[in-house]
Design a protein around this motif. Structure first.
Motif, PDB file in Angstrom:
ATOM      1  N   VAL A   1      51.703  39.594  37.204  1.00 39.58           N
ATOM      2  CA  VAL A   1      50.970  38.519  37.466  1.00 39.58           C
ATOM      3  C   VAL A   1      52.036  37.613  37.794  1.00 39.58           C
ATOM      4  O   VAL A   1      51.831  36.725  38.645  1.00 39.58           O
ATOM      5  CB  VAL A   1      50.073  38.254  36.245  1.00 39.58           C
ATOM      6  CG1 VAL A   1      49.432  36.681  36.595  1.00 39.58           C
ATOM      7  CG2 VAL A   1      48.994  38.959  35.826  1.00 39.58           C
ATOM      8  N   ALA A   2      53.218  37.362  37.145  1.00 38.55           N
ATOM      9  CA  ALA A   2      54.125  36.210  37.357  1.00 38.55           C
ATOM     10  C   ALA A   2      54.860  36.655  38.913  1.00 38.55           C
ATOM     11  O   ALA A   2      54.938  35.829  39.587  1.00 38.55           O
ATOM     12  CB  ALA A   2      55.301  36.613  36.193  1.00 38.55           C
ATOM     13  N   LYS A   3      54.855  37.976  39.143  1.00 38.40           N
ATOM     14  CA  LYS A   3      55.511  38.263  40.488  1.00 38.40           C
ATOM     15  C   LYS A   3      54.626  37.976  41.643  1.00 38.40           C
ATOM     16  O   LYS A   3      55.147  37.432  42.603  1.00 38.40           O
ATOM     17  CB  LYS A   3      55.955  39.702  40.426  1.00 38.40           C
ATOM     18  CG  LYS A   3      57.010  40.129  39.831  1.00 38.40           C
ATOM     19  CD  LYS A   3      57.109  41.625  40.008  1.00 38.40           C
ATOM     20  CE  LYS A   3      58.586  42.233  38.879  1.00 38.40           C
ATOM     21  NZ  LYS A   3      58.591  43.396  38.938  1.00 38.40           N
ATOM     22  N   MET A   4      53.119  38.182  41.223  1.00 39.58           N
ATOM     23  CA  MET A   4      52.164  38.097  42.155  1.00 39.58           C
ATOM     24  C   MET A   4      51.813  36.616  42.411  1.00 39.58           C
ATOM     25  O   MET A   4      51.253  36.227  43.516  1.00 39.58           O
ATOM     26  CB  MET A   4      51.028  38.534  41.960  1.00 39.58           C
ATOM     27  CG  MET A   4      49.742  38.843  42.638  1.00 39.58           C
ATOM     28  SD  MET A   4      48.331  39.170  42.022  1.00 39.58           S
ATOM     29  CE  MET A   4      48.019  37.916  41.022  1.00 39.58           C
TER      30      MET A   4
ATOM     31  N   ARG B   1      50.068  34.864  45.897  1.00 38.08           N
ATOM     32  CA  ARG B   1      48.305  35.144  46.015  1.00 38.08           C
ATOM     33  C   ARG B   1      47.840  34.597  44.800  1.00 38.08           C
ATOM     34  O   ARG B   1      48.517  33.959  44.002  1.00 38.08           O
ATOM     35  CB  ARG B   1      48.248  36.710  46.108  1.00 38.08           C
ATOM     36  CG  ARG B   1      49.432  37.520  46.810  1.00 38.08           C
ATOM     37  CD  ARG B   1      48.986  39.074  47.003  1.00 38.08           C
ATOM     38  NE  ARG B   1      49.908  39.667  47.811  1.00 38.08           N
ATOM     39  CZ  ARG B   1      49.566  40.818  48.196  1.00 38.08           C
ATOM     40  NH1 ARG B   1      48.720  41.663  47.522  1.00 38.08           N
ATOM     41  NH2 ARG B   1      50.404  41.394  49.217  1.00 38.08           N
ATOM     42  N   PHE B   2      46.618  34.657  44.934  1.00 37.27           N
ATOM     43  CA  PHE B   2      45.743  34.100  43.889  1.00 37.27           C
ATOM     44  C   PHE B   2      45.145  35.216  42.982  1.00 37.27           C
ATOM     45  O   PHE B   2      45.084  36.337  43.407  1.00 37.27           O
ATOM     46  CB  PHE B   2      44.716  33.336  44.452  1.00 37.27           C
ATOM     47  CG  PHE B   2      43.824  34.104  45.318  1.00 37.27           C
ATOM     48  CD1 PHE B   2      42.483  34.813  44.819  1.00 37.27           C
ATOM     49  CD2 PHE B   2      43.894  34.215  46.749  1.00 37.27           C
ATOM     50  CE1 PHE B   2      41.502  35.176  45.417  1.00 37.27           C
ATOM     51  CE2 PHE B   2      43.153  34.841  47.560  1.00 37.27           C
ATOM     52  CZ  PHE B   2      41.875  35.633  46.927  1.00 37.27           C
ATOM     53  N   LEU B   3      44.787  34.862  41.572  1.00 37.37           N
ATOM     54  CA  LEU B   3      44.264  35.813  40.881  1.00 37.37           C
ATOM     55  C   LEU B   3      42.605  35.864  40.967  1.00 37.37           C
ATOM     56  O   LEU B   3      42.128  34.783  41.017  1.00 37.37           O
ATOM     57  CB  LEU B   3      44.453  35.476  39.392  1.00 37.37           C
ATOM     58  CG  LEU B   3      44.285  36.519  38.416  1.00 37.37           C
ATOM     59  CD1 LEU B   3      44.970  37.889  38.683  1.00 37.37           C
ATOM     60  CD2 LEU B   3      44.498  35.919  36.954  1.00 37.37           C
ATOM     61  N   ALA B   4      41.883  37.074  40.948  1.00 40.03           N
ATOM     62  CA  ALA B   4      40.687  37.217  41.306  1.00 40.03           C
ATOM     63  C   ALA B   4      39.942  38.224  40.181  1.00 40.03           C
ATOM     64  O   ALA B   4      40.856  39.401  39.841  1.00 40.03           O
ATOM     65  CB  ALA B   4      40.158  37.442  42.537  1.00 40.03           C
ATOM     66  N   CYS B   5      38.715  38.056  39.822  1.00 39.59           N
ATOM     67  CA  CYS B   5      38.077  38.856  38.865  1.00 39.59           C
ATOM     68  C   CYS B   5      37.985  40.463  39.683  1.00 39.59           C
ATOM     69  O   CYS B   5      37.563  40.461  40.821  1.00 39.59           O
ATOM     70  CB  CYS B   5      36.743  38.581  38.561  1.00 39.59           C
ATOM     71  SG  CYS B   5      35.690  39.459  37.637  1.00 39.59           S
ATOM     72  N   PRO B   6      38.369  41.409  39.067  1.00 40.11           N
ATOM     73  CA  PRO B   6      38.324  42.842  39.500  1.00 40.11           C
ATOM     74  C   PRO B   6      36.737  43.111  39.815  1.00 40.11           C
ATOM     75  O   PRO B   6      36.315  44.294  40.353  1.00 40.11           O
ATOM     76  CB  PRO B   6      38.927  43.608  38.664  1.00 40.11           C
ATOM     77  CG  PRO B   6      39.140  43.119  37.569  1.00 40.11           C
ATOM     78  CD  PRO B   6      38.865  41.603  37.619  1.00 40.11           C
ATOM     79  N   TYR B   7      35.879  42.637  39.086  1.00 36.71           N
ATOM     80  CA  TYR B   7      34.556  42.810  39.021  1.00 36.71           C
ATOM     81  C   TYR B   7      33.422  42.278  40.027  1.00 36.71           C
ATOM     82  O   TYR B   7      32.758  42.957  40.806  1.00 36.71           O
ATOM     83  CB  TYR B   7      33.809  42.873  37.544  1.00 36.71           C
ATOM     84  CG  TYR B   7      34.548  43.342  36.367  1.00 36.71           C
ATOM     85  CD1 TYR B   7      34.304  44.887  36.305  1.00 36.71           C
ATOM     86  CD2 TYR B   7      35.410  42.643  35.535  1.00 36.71           C
ATOM     87  CE1 TYR B   7      35.257  45.562  35.299  1.00 36.71           C
ATOM     88  CE2 TYR B   7      35.989  43.447  34.431  1.00 36.71           C
ATOM     89  CZ  TYR B   7      35.833  44.833  34.482  1.00 36.71           C
ATOM     90  OH  TYR B   7      36.525  45.296  33.340  1.00 36.71           O
ATOM     91  N   CYS B   8      33.736  40.999  40.110  1.00 36.23           N
ATOM     92  CA  CYS B   8      33.040  40.385  41.211  1.00 36.23           C
ATOM     93  C   CYS B   8      33.791  39.331  42.146  1.00 36.23           C
ATOM     94  O   CYS B   8      33.354  38.740  42.808  1.00 36.23           O
ATOM     95  CB  CYS B   8      32.102  39.357  40.318  1.00 36.23           C
ATOM     96  SG  CYS B   8      32.967  38.116  39.557  1.00 36.23           S
ATOM     97  N   ASN B   9      34.943  39.657  42.124  1.00 35.61           N
ATOM     98  CA  ASN B   9      35.846  38.907  43.198  1.00 35.61           C
ATOM     99  C   ASN B   9      35.886  37.397  43.233  1.00 35.61           C
ATOM    100  O   ASN B   9      36.193  36.582  43.928  1.00 35.61           O
ATOM    101  CB  ASN B   9      35.583  39.503  44.563  1.00 35.61           C
ATOM    102  CG  ASN B   9      36.233  40.589  44.717  1.00 35.61           C
ATOM    103  OD1 ASN B   9      37.213  41.172  44.162  1.00 35.61           O
ATOM    104  ND2 ASN B   9      35.509  41.431  45.544  1.00 35.61           N
ATOM    105  N   SER B  10      35.421  36.850  41.868  1.00 33.20           N
ATOM    106  CA  SER B  10      35.514  35.376  41.976  1.00 33.20           C
ATOM    107  C   SER B  10      36.910  34.663  41.456  1.00 33.20           C
ATOM    108  O   SER B  10      37.754  35.401  40.723  1.00 33.20           O
ATOM    109  CB  SER B  10      34.442  35.115  40.683  1.00 33.20           C
ATOM    110  OG  SER B  10      34.588  33.736  40.235  1.00 33.20           O
ATOM    111  N   LYS B  11      37.098  33.747  41.872  1.00 33.70           N
ATOM    112  CA  LYS B  11      38.454  33.163  41.559  1.00 33.70           C
ATOM    113  C   LYS B  11      38.579  32.230  40.398  1.00 33.70           C
ATOM    114  O   LYS B  11      39.366  31.696  40.138  1.00 33.70           O
ATOM    115  CB  LYS B  11      39.024  32.177  42.657  1.00 33.70           C
ATOM    116  CG  LYS B  11      39.317  32.952  44.104  1.00 33.70           C
ATOM    117  CD  LYS B  11      39.671  31.919  45.100  1.00 33.70           C
ATOM    118  CE  LYS B  11      39.860  32.609  46.381  1.00 33.70           C
ATOM    119  NZ  LYS B  11      40.224  31.703  47.547  1.00 33.70           N
TER     120      LYS B  11
END
Length: 72
Positions: A24-27, A31-41
């Motif tokens: 996560v620190a590298k990404m 980029r941004f972090l999103a939920c893998p289930y519903c793609n919500s930010k």
């Protein structure tokens, strides 16, 4: 010191997921972090620990066909 695993919770679908803190620190730079289930930010950090079991204690999980799935 940052833990090896970080637990996140989605505000939209209310499901939890665990990611490696190092990845996560590298990404986070590009980029941004999103939920893998519903793609919500709309994702919040729950806690960072060194054990996956500590991250997953509050929810119930079951193994189905070799994959660990969260049960609501």
């Amino acid at each position: 010191m940052l833990g090896m695993y970080t637990s996140y919770k989605c505000k939209t679908c209310k499901l939890e997921f665990v990611l490696l803190s190092e990845d996560v620190a590298k990404m986070a730079k590009d980029r941004f972090l999103a939920c893998p289930y519903c793609n919500s930010k709309r994702v919040t950090i729950d806690k960072a620990t060194d054990s996956v079991r500590e991250c997953m204690q509050e929810s119930s999980y079951r193994r189905r066909n070799g994959v660990i799935k969260q049960i609501r």
